[in-house]
Design an enzyme around this catalytic site. Structure first.
Site, PDB file in Angstrom:
ATOM      1  N   HIS A  24      40.049  37.480  42.055  1.00 23.53           N
ATOM      2  CA  HIS A  24      41.437  37.498  42.508  1.00 23.53           C
ATOM      3  C   HIS A  24      41.657  36.744  43.822  1.00 23.53           C
ATOM      4  O   HIS A  24      42.126  37.281  44.815  1.00 23.53           O
ATOM      5  CB  HIS A  24      42.060  38.894  42.516  1.00 23.53           C
ATOM      6  CG  HIS A  24      41.206  40.004  43.074  1.00 23.53           C
ATOM      7  ND1 HIS A  24      40.734  40.020  44.347  1.00 23.53           N
ATOM      8  CD2 HIS A  24      40.773  41.144  42.501  1.00 23.53           C
ATOM      9  CE1 HIS A  24      40.043  41.121  44.548  1.00 23.53           C
ATOM     10  NE2 HIS A  24      40.046  41.811  43.453  1.00 23.53           N
ATOM     11  N   HIS A  78      34.920  54.386  41.663  1.00 21.66           N
ATOM     12  CA  HIS A  78      36.010  53.437  41.947  1.00 21.66           C
ATOM     13  C   HIS A  78      36.583  52.957  40.614  1.00 21.66           C
ATOM     14  O   HIS A  78      35.824  52.607  39.701  1.00 21.66           O
ATOM     15  CB  HIS A  78      35.425  52.280  42.756  1.00 21.66           C
ATOM     16  CG  HIS A  78      36.402  51.226  43.154  1.00 21.66           C
ATOM     17  ND1 HIS A  78      37.743  51.454  43.340  1.00 21.66           N
ATOM     18  CD2 HIS A  78      36.212  49.907  43.423  1.00 21.66           C
ATOM     19  CE1 HIS A  78      38.333  50.328  43.702  1.00 21.66           C
ATOM     20  NE2 HIS A  78      37.440  49.367  43.751  1.00 21.66           N
ATOM     21  N   GLU A  80      38.712  50.306  40.038  1.00 24.98           N
ATOM     22  CA  GLU A  80      39.043  48.892  39.805  1.00 24.98           C
ATOM     23  C   GLU A  80      38.262  48.389  38.578  1.00 24.98           C
ATOM     24  O   GLU A  80      37.126  48.791  38.322  1.00 24.98           O
ATOM     25  CB  GLU A  80      38.735  48.031  41.049  1.00 24.98           C
ATOM     26  CG  GLU A  80      39.373  46.653  40.920  1.00 24.98           C
ATOM     27  CD  GLU A  80      39.432  45.855  42.222  1.00 24.98           C
ATOM     28  OE1 GLU A  80      38.898  46.307  43.257  1.00 24.98           O
ATOM     29  OE2 GLU A  80      40.027  44.761  42.186  1.00 24.98           O
ATOM     30  N   ASP A  82      36.562  45.958  37.571  1.00 27.01           N
ATOM     31  CA  ASP A  82      35.195  45.411  37.537  1.00 27.01           C
ATOM     32  C   ASP A  82      34.162  46.529  37.394  1.00 27.01           C
ATOM     33  O   ASP A  82      33.018  46.274  37.023  1.00 27.01           O
ATOM     34  CB  ASP A  82      34.897  44.513  38.756  1.00 27.01           C
ATOM     35  CG  ASP A  82      35.295  45.121  40.085  1.00 27.01           C
ATOM     36  OD1 ASP A  82      36.213  45.954  40.121  1.00 27.01           O
ATOM     37  OD2 ASP A  82      34.690  44.748  41.104  1.00 27.01           O
ATOM     38  N   HIS A 145      38.167  50.558  49.114  1.00 30.18           N
ATOM     39  CA  HIS A 145      39.374  49.879  49.522  1.00 30.18           C
ATOM     40  C   HIS A 145      40.571  50.199  48.616  1.00 30.18           C
ATOM     41  O   HIS A 145      41.630  49.580  48.761  1.00 30.18           O
ATOM     42  CB  HIS A 145      39.120  48.352  49.560  1.00 30.18           C
ATOM     43  CG  HIS A 145      38.905  47.748  48.188  1.00 30.18           C
ATOM     44  ND1 HIS A 145      39.717  46.733  47.710  1.00 30.18           N
ATOM     45  CD2 HIS A 145      38.045  48.006  47.204  1.00 30.18           C
ATOM     46  CE1 HIS A 145      39.338  46.386  46.504  1.00 30.18           C
ATOM     47  NE2 HIS A 145      38.330  47.147  46.172  1.00 30.18           N
ATOM     48  N   ASP A 164      32.201  49.844  46.467  1.00 31.25           N
ATOM     49  CA  ASP A 164      32.312  48.450  46.923  1.00 31.25           C
ATOM     50  C   ASP A 164      31.726  48.218  48.321  1.00 31.25           C
ATOM     51  O   ASP A 164      31.364  47.085  48.657  1.00 31.25           O
ATOM     52  CB  ASP A 164      33.784  48.031  46.956  1.00 31.25           C
ATOM     53  CG  ASP A 164      34.306  47.570  45.597  1.00 31.25           C
ATOM     54  OD1 ASP A 164      33.503  47.184  44.740  1.00 31.25           O
ATOM     55  OD2 ASP A 164      35.528  47.594  45.408  1.00 31.25           O
ATOM     56  N   TYR A 192      32.225  39.150  52.013  1.00 32.00           N
ATOM     57  CA  TYR A 192      32.788  40.301  51.295  1.00 32.00           C
ATOM     58  C   TYR A 192      33.647  41.149  52.245  1.00 32.00           C
ATOM     59  O   TYR A 192      34.779  41.517  51.934  1.00 32.00           O
ATOM     60  CB  TYR A 192      31.648  41.139  50.697  1.00 32.00           C
ATOM     61  CG  TYR A 192      32.133  42.125  49.672  1.00 32.00           C
ATOM     62  CD1 TYR A 192      32.186  41.775  48.332  1.00 32.00           C
ATOM     63  CD2 TYR A 192      32.575  43.377  50.048  1.00 32.00           C
ATOM     64  CE1 TYR A 192      32.663  42.669  47.382  1.00 32.00           C
ATOM     65  CE2 TYR A 192      33.055  44.274  49.116  1.00 32.00           C
ATOM     66  CZ  TYR A 192      33.091  43.918  47.781  1.00 32.00           C
ATOM     67  OH  TYR A 192      33.573  44.798  46.854  1.00 32.00           O
ATOM     68  N   HIS A 225      28.137  46.077  44.136  1.00 33.39           N
ATOM     69  CA  HIS A 225      27.969  44.628  43.973  1.00 33.39           C
ATOM     70  C   HIS A 225      26.754  44.171  44.778  1.00 33.39           C
ATOM     71  O   HIS A 225      26.559  44.614  45.917  1.00 33.39           O
ATOM     72  CB  HIS A 225      29.177  43.850  44.515  1.00 33.39           C
ATOM     73  CG  HIS A 225      30.451  44.089  43.776  1.00 33.39           C
ATOM     74  ND1 HIS A 225      30.675  43.609  42.504  1.00 33.39           N
ATOM     75  CD2 HIS A 225      31.591  44.731  44.140  1.00 33.39           C
ATOM     76  CE1 HIS A 225      31.904  43.956  42.121  1.00 33.39           C
ATOM     77  NE2 HIS A 225      32.467  44.637  43.088  1.00 33.39           N
TER      78      HIS A 225
HETATM   79 FE1  FEO Z   1      37.228  47.131  44.244  1.00 35.76          FE
HETATM   80 FE2  FEO Z   1      34.333  45.864  43.002  1.00 35.76          FE
HETATM   81  O1  FEO Z   1      36.045  46.565  42.934  1.00 35.76           O
END
Ligand code: FEO
Length: 397
Positions: A24, A78, A80, A82, A145, A164, A192, A225
């Protein structure tokens, strides 16, 4: 790539995305990973899943350890996509006893997947769940976040599964911090932070303080990640403690776009002036530097000079887009100046000043405009502007 046992009976079972190049709006030149962890105890627990298109990798890796149907709990740190994109298929496959998430996590899961029938277990802040010989303590990290974000801490293993936070977009066959080039690792960790967490820095600061006060012992941080911190988790905690206060170093940036090279000439002169004060300076032409790389440089810069000519009573689109992006992330604690060439109306400097004032930059000069093409005396003024900025940096350190 094989499953990796990160602690006794705790496995990395995630996916490596070697090809993603845009997250994004954040350029991910080195790809990324979606980390998922499987813990075997009396209860079998899966922490987070992976992006939808990579669920096959996740299932393959789980199968190489246990039958997915043996998993009892799925923890959603989380929501999100991903990390949750493959959740519906994984829940279908596993039929878990519990889907553990935060209160905001449940709301977000309902808003994403519209499944009232999943076996939600809302973990309150600080709640602990026993899974046999080990416990999982859930630490709410709201707005780090997303509103739903939380960490999972396993005290018996001194292991923090950190969602994250403390991660990087970095695809690799290596899974641990001691297996990878440190400059690459820290650059990607900084990128990041700069592009995901800068806005939430006051919350990061509070969280680090709270974790310190709680006396939580951590000897491994496993983010969602990138690389797992097993050798030196203190290194990333120290870096976050610097980044969250937007600590500037002896470094200034000249960030610019140009139409017919007039503003570029000014940018180079401003940079010369900064350099003359013994301050490290980087020239960042927005035509060739991606906004997310520029933000990485902003993270530890003490000063920012923005240069842009006027187009249609406004800014060139690349500068306008960059300012929109930077204002969203809200870096603070910087000195700022603006400059640019113009033909007749000349609003660009005013607009750049306004954007920096909104971010509460310390504006050390009203800025410099030059009509059409700078001559020698204009360039001397640019050098002087740079000197002023360089002096401000030097005096602040
Ligand atoms: Fe906030 Fe890796 O997603």
């Amino acid at each position: 790539m094989e499953v990796k046992e990160i602690k006794k009976d705790i496995f990395w079972v995630g996916a490596v995305d070697w090809t993603v190049r845009d997250f994004h709006g954040y350029s991910t030149y080195r790809g990324t990973t979606y980390n998922s962890y499987l813990m075997l105890d009396d209860k079998k627990v899966l922490f987070d899943t992976v992006k939808k298109n990579m669920k096959g990798e996740l299932i393959h890796r789980i199968r190489s350890v246990i039958d997915p149907g043996e998993i009892d709990y799925i923890v959603v740190n989380h929501v999100e996509m991903d990390h949750s994109g493959s959740l519906p298929e994984i829940i279908e496959l596993v039929q878990p006893e519990k889907v553990i998430c935060s209160q905001m996590g449940k709301k977000a899961l309902l808003d994403h997947f519209h499944r009232e029938d999943w076996p939600y277990h809302v973990a309150g802040p600080g709640e602990s769940v026993s899974v046999g010989n080990r416990t999982i303590t859930f630490l709410e990290t709201r707005m780090l976040h997303w509103p739903d974000s939380m960490f999972s801490y396993i005290p018996e293993e001194k292991l923090l599964i950190s969602s994250d936070a403390f991660g990087e977009h970095l695809a690799s066959t290596e899974r641990f911090d001691d297996e990878i080039d440190q400059s690459v690792l820290m650059h990607e960790a900084a990128k990041y932070y700069a592009n995901i967490l800068t806005l939430y820095s006051p919350l990061v600061k509070k969280l680090l303080k709270k974790v310190g006060e709680m006396g939580i012992e951590i000897d491994m941080i496993a983010p969602d990640h990138g690389i797992i911190w097993r050798k030196d988790p203190g290194k990333i905690l120290d870096a976050y403690s610097r980044w969250c206060v937007h600590e500037g170093t002896n470094k200034a940036l000249v960030i610019y776009d140009t139409m017919w090279h007039s503003t570029e000439m000014m940018a180079k002169a401003v940079a010369d002036g900064i350099e003359s004060q013994g301050v490290s300076v980087k020239l960042l032409d927005l035509r060739v530097n991606h906004r997310s790389d520029v933000m990485t440089e902003v993270l530890d810069a003490k000063a920012v000079a923005l240069g842009c000519p006027t187009l249609n009573n406004g800014l060139l689109p690349r500068m306008a887009g960059f300012l929109m992006y930077m204002r969203g992330l809200r870096p603070t604690n910087k000195f700022g100046v603006a400059f640019g060439s113009y033909g007749w109306s000349g609003e660009a400097v005013k607009l750049m000043n306004k954007a920096m004032e909104e971010m509460k930059f310390d504006m050390i000069d009203p800025g410099l405009r030059v009509k059409y093409v700078p001559d020698h005396s204009h360039l001397k003024e640019c050098i002087e502007l740079g000197r002023k900025l360089g002096k401000a940096v030097k005096n602040s350190l």
